[in-house]
Design an enzyme around this catalytic site. Structure first.
Site, PDB file in Angstrom:
ATOM      1  CE  LYS A 156      -4.237   1.017   2.569  1.00  0.00           C
ATOM      2  NZ  LYS A 156      -4.814   0.971   4.016  1.00  0.00           N
ATOM      3  CD  GLU A 207     -11.947  13.647  11.311  1.00  0.00           C
ATOM      4  OE1 GLU A 207     -10.666  14.286  11.630  1.00  0.00           O
ATOM      5  OE2 GLU A 207     -12.779  14.292  10.493  1.00  0.00           O
ATOM      6  CB  CYS A 223     -19.308   4.563  11.034  1.00  0.00           C
ATOM      7  SG  CYS A 223     -17.452   5.091  10.509  1.00  0.00           S
TER       8      CYS A 223
HETATM    9  C1  UDX Z   1     -20.863   8.275   9.136  1.00  0.00           C
HETATM   10  C2  UDX Z   1     -20.936   9.331   9.840  1.00  0.00           C
HETATM   11  O1  UDX Z   1     -21.875  10.463   9.242  1.00  0.00           O
HETATM   12  C3  UDX Z   1     -19.615  10.060  10.153  1.00  0.00           C
HETATM   13  O2  UDX Z   1     -19.740  11.189  10.760  1.00  0.00           O
HETATM   14  C4  UDX Z   1     -18.744   9.059  10.698  1.00  0.00           C
HETATM   15  O3  UDX Z   1     -17.519   9.640  10.989  1.00  0.00           O
HETATM   16  C5  UDX Z   1     -18.617   7.932   9.930  1.00  0.00           C
HETATM   17  O4  UDX Z   1     -20.093   7.233   9.906  1.00  0.00           O
HETATM   18  P1  UDX Z   1     -20.528   7.369   6.547  1.00  0.00           P
HETATM   19  O5  UDX Z   1     -20.564   5.943   7.249  1.00  0.00           O
HETATM   20  O6  UDX Z   1     -19.600   7.768   5.835  1.00  0.00           O
HETATM   21  O7  UDX Z   1     -20.381   8.528   7.777  1.00  0.00           O
HETATM   22  O8  UDX Z   1     -21.961   7.957   5.945  1.00  0.00           O
HETATM   23  P2  UDX Z   1     -23.135   8.744   6.132  1.00  0.00           P
HETATM   24  O9  UDX Z   1     -23.368   9.725   5.081  1.00  0.00           O
HETATM   25  O10 UDX Z   1     -23.274   9.299   7.295  1.00  0.00           O
HETATM   26  O11 UDX Z   1     -24.349   7.512   5.970  1.00  0.00           O
HETATM   27  C6  UDX Z   1     -24.389   6.422   6.669  1.00  0.00           C
HETATM   28  C7  UDX Z   1     -25.802   5.553   6.083  1.00  0.00           C
HETATM   29  O12 UDX Z   1     -26.775   6.210   6.474  1.00  0.00           O
HETATM   30  C8  UDX Z   1     -25.641   5.089   4.738  1.00  0.00           C
HETATM   31  O13 UDX Z   1     -26.345   3.792   4.668  1.00  0.00           O
HETATM   32  C9  UDX Z   1     -26.804   5.981   4.338  1.00  0.00           C
HETATM   33  O14 UDX Z   1     -27.481   5.586   3.246  1.00  0.00           O
HETATM   34  C10 UDX Z   1     -27.679   6.123   5.333  1.00  0.00           C
HETATM   35  N1  UDX Z   1     -28.551   7.332   5.410  1.00  0.00           N
HETATM   36  C11 UDX Z   1     -27.983   8.735   5.710  1.00  0.00           C
HETATM   37  C12 UDX Z   1     -29.747   7.395   5.263  1.00  0.00           C
HETATM   38  O15 UDX Z   1     -30.488   6.336   5.086  1.00  0.00           O
HETATM   39  N2  UDX Z   1     -30.710   8.410   5.348  1.00  0.00           N
HETATM   40  C13 UDX Z   1     -30.069   9.884   5.688  1.00  0.00           C
HETATM   41  O16 UDX Z   1     -30.917  10.737   6.024  1.00  0.00           O
HETATM   42  C14 UDX Z   1     -28.817   9.637   5.636  1.00  0.00           C
END
Ligand code: UDX
Length: 432
Positions: A35, A151, A263
């Site tokens: 990597k 973060e 997450c």
């Molecule tokens: C998340 C957190 O937002 C971030 O702060 C943390 O550091 C890591 O986890 P991420 O996993 O990249 O980030 O995605 P995010 O945009 O939060 O979406 C997570 C899930 O929720 C996805 O499956 C998304 O489709 C879903 N989601 C999000 C919904 O179904 N409805 C929404 O309104 C928002």
């Protein structure tokens, strides 16, 4: 400042690159030598819009370097960020902290002058205390400070989220570290980010609590969408009507498939497990986890109803399979639950995703990847819009139909029901 990021996954690589772009000297360390070799050539292991350009720019101007030599890199740096993975432990629900403690042990042998050791990875409450114990075995306490600085970046929006965070959480009661870290983050603070200083344990918990709360919001709106489907109410009216209340807020109120990603599923389980350890019942989050686990089955039931229970040999297209748009990440994507079940029931599945073929479906019968939207839609009986990629947002479906029209099931409510229906398609969506 001289920084060392240990772990070049999403958090480590993005924060490292962004810190270097703010003028710091950053070494990104990973034990995976392959990597590191690729990163030195400008090959980025993850799909993240804008990241590649920033890596190349800062590598060329020598503010950013890559190494697999942890000890030397720590030696040369003042601030060490631990950014390794904390996945769910095999067969359990708590966070696996083995990588964190392994790194802490290695760091403990490389402290030649005062260093701030920061956990940026998501770690359960009291992990900082454990790291401090490990470091104390080989070092005098005035040679280091252990700080929690979670973060909050989202995949696909990571650079923006790093550069314009709502808040910067620094968990430390130690004055010197606070001063240094406030200085490190001053370019972001001057752009409006709020700097919040808490105890280390509070910072650790803030990260889990935030993710669990957002997961709760999504699950809440998903369950209300089920009710809306039965009462002829549009869920979007509910999201708008609720979201305008400033106490609630409009974001993360989009109904859709089960939440996924690296997450939310992992962190909701881990916070429950931490609370259990401290004999505290987080019953709300427990039911969120359960509800989300049932979500794909509820959507599959709707698929069976749409296809009048005749699944065998039905041609089903998935538009998008990643857990959300602008990422190639398949971790805990709801497509991983839905596609194998449909395949087992005899459906013939084609999928298209802008980030290409997915090895996750390699051994699943009757599932094939198509390299264009057009090919994936050819001859389909049912098109499931699974991920909200821009590529799928203004399709002229009529153009793709030869013969019988396919049915559309839009899991992201991208299209207006009335418009699609006037084009003669049977159209189903979520909560409306
Ligand atoms: C998340 C957190 O937002 C971030 O702060 C943390 O550091 C890591 O986890 P991420 O996993 O990249 O980030 O995605 P995010 O945009 O939060 O979406 C997570 C899930 O929720 C996805 O499956 C998304 O489709 C879903 N989601 C999000 C919904 O179904 N409805 C929404 O309104 C928002």
């Amino acid at each position: 400042m001289k920084l060392c990021m240990i772990g070049t996954g999403y958090v480590g690589l993005v924060s490292g690159v962004c810190f270097s772009d703010l003028g710091n000297e950053v070494i990104c360390v990973d034990k995976d030598e392959e990597k590191i070799k690729l990163l030195k050539k400008g090959v980025i292991p993850i799909y993240e819009p804008g990241l590649s350009e920033l890596v190349i720019k800062n590598y060329k101007n020598k503010r950013l370097s890559f190494s697999s030599d942890l000890r030397t890199s720590v030696n040369k740096s003042d601030i060490i960020f631990i950014c390794v993975g904390t996945p769910t432990i095999k067969g359990g629900s708590s966070a696996d902290l083995s990588q964190i403690y392994k790194v802490a042990k290695e760091v403990s042998t490389s402290i030649n002058k005062f260093k701030i050791i920061i956990t940026k990875s998501t770690v359960p409450v009291t992990t900082g205390d454990e790291i401090e114990k490990i470091l104390s075995k080989k070092n005098n306490k005035n040679k280091f400070a252990v700080v929690s600085n979670p973060e909050f970046l989202r995949e696909g929006e990571a650079i923006r989220d790093f550069t314009y965070p709502d808040r910067i959480i620094i968990g430390s009661n130690e004055k010197k570290s606070n001063r240094i870290l406030k200085n490190l983050y001053s370019p972001l603070i001057s752009k409006g980010a709020l700097y919040v200083n808490t105890s280390r344990r509070a910072a650790e918990l803030i990260k889990y609590a935030s993710n669990a709360f957002l997961a709760t919001k999504i699950t809440f709106i998903n369950e209300l969408a089920n009710l809306c489907e039965k009462t002829a109410i549009n869920i979007e009216d509910i999201s708008i009507g609720m979201g305008l209340d400033k106490r609630i807020g409009s974001r993360f109120l989009r109904a859709g498939p089960a939440y996924g990603g690296s997450c939310f599923p992992k962190d909701t389980k881990a916070i429950i497990s931490t609370a259990d350890k401290f004999k505290t019942n987080l019953s709300v989050i427990k039911s969120v986890v359960k509800s989300n686990e049932k979500r794909s089955n509820i959507l599959l039931e709707r698929v069976y109803k749409i296809l009048k229970k005749k699944i065998k040999n039905k041609k089903i297209t998935f538009l998008g399979v990643t857990f959300k748009a602008n990422t190639d990440d398949m971790r805990d994507s709801s497509s991983l639950q839905m596609i194998p079940i449909l395949s087992k029931k005899g459906a013939k599945i084609k999928y298209f995703d802008p980030t290409g073929y997915k090895k996750e479906f390699k051994n699943i019968k009757n599932v094939s990847y198509e390299n264009s939207i057009k090919k994936s839609l050819q001859g389909s009986d049912l098109v499931i819009i699974h991920t909200e990629w821009n590529d799928f947002k203004s399709l002229n479906f009529k153009k793709f139909v030869k013969g019988k029209k396919f049915i559309i099931f839009d899991l992201r409510n991208i299209y207006s029901s009335s418009k699609i229906k006037t084009q003669g398609f049977k159209y189903f969506s979520i909560g409306r």
